[in-house]
Write an enzyme that holds these catalytic residues in place. Sequence first.
Site, PDB file in Angstrom:
ATOM      1  N   ASP A 104       0.850  -0.788  -1.383  1.00 46.18           N
ATOM      2  CA  ASP A 104       1.615   0.380  -0.587  1.00 46.18           C
ATOM      3  C   ASP A 104       0.410   1.042   0.187  1.00 46.18           C
ATOM      4  OD1 ASP A 104       3.119   2.559   0.017  1.00 46.18           O
ATOM      5  OD2 ASP A 104       1.868   3.653  -1.577  1.00 46.18           O
ATOM      6  N   ASP A 148       0.254   4.902   1.684  1.00 47.69           N
ATOM      7  CA  ASP A 148      -0.223   6.288   1.513  1.00 47.69           C
ATOM      8  C   ASP A 148      -0.280   6.763   0.076  1.00 47.69           C
ATOM      9  OD1 ASP A 148      -0.051   7.298   4.391  1.00 47.69           O
ATOM     10  OD2 ASP A 148       1.901   6.548   4.391  1.00 47.69           O
ATOM     11  N   LYS A 163      11.169  -2.451  -1.211  1.00 50.05           N
ATOM     12  CA  LYS A 163       9.943  -3.478  -1.290  1.00 50.05           C
ATOM     13  C   LYS A 163      10.141  -4.493  -2.175  1.00 50.05           C
ATOM     14  CE  LYS A 163       7.084   0.587   0.126  1.00 50.05           C
ATOM     15  NZ  LYS A 163       5.715   1.246  -0.410  1.00 50.05           N
ATOM     16  N   ASN A 203       9.007   4.902  -4.452  1.00 47.06           N
ATOM     17  CA  ASN A 203       9.459   3.886  -3.497  1.00 47.06           C
ATOM     18  C   ASN A 203       8.801   2.440  -3.719  1.00 47.06           C
ATOM     19  OD1 ASN A 203       7.119   4.973  -2.223  1.00 47.06           O
ATOM     20  ND2 ASN A 203       7.916   4.482  -0.302  1.00 47.06           N
TER      21      ASN A 203
END
Length: 271
Positions: free
Chosen positions: A8, A10, A193, A219
């Site tokens: 990922d 951020d 994802k 997420n």
Amino acid sequence: MIKMIATDMDGTFLRDDKKFDREAFNQLQQQIKASGIKFVIASGNQYQHLQDVFDDRQNELTYISDNGALIVSQGKTIAQNFISHQSLSAALSLLETESILKNALIVLSGRKDAYMSVNAPVDFYREAQRYYRHVSLITDFTQIKDDYFKIALAWFDRSGIEQEALLKSKLTDVHVTSSGYGGIDIIPANINKGIAIEQLQKYWQITPQETVAFGDNNNDLELLKSCELSFAMKNANDLIKQVANFETTYNNNDDGVLKQVRQLLDHDSYK
């Protein structure tokens, strides 16, 4: 043996100032390439923006963007999924009619461009520019001719928890997920994802046992479940730490992903 590494962006790969140790990454990337390992950026951000972040003019990397709606490897589109026009219309209508959703800050992430209202606050426009290569200001979302990977939502004055629950209950033909930091993403149904990583695992014939993944927020949940070597960042939320099999020694502001990958590649137990 490690064959794929996915991270990922951020709160995970990037520091809070949206930067990373570029020199250390370039050195590590050379080792990764020489070992035949696939390096995958798995983000809620726009594909073009991610290319800019890595200055990837030669299309060397693989990207899962818009939370799994678009997969591009070395400039080749592996998979793309769009929100149906019916689902888009229903979502925009809901944002207008439900009081709890009023004053939503909206960005549509499309195939051609990203779009937001010309009436959006200047601060929000500037914030959006940190996640999209270009943002067009428009007067009417319904008049844009494009296909959309994602509807990104945020509220300046609310956490987003109640809004997420309402959107999930009302919009049953799309996938609603928290993007972290009070944001909510609406993407095509059955897309996340984790599903995107599984597509790449099948595409490259790589197993979950040969896949490493890093994440920090909700997420990233499915991403971490899709592999055996799943790492929650030291700064990750509690749910992600419960789901992941491991936790990084360092947080995102200390380049935790780069340091952990270096350690993985240097230890025989992971080869």
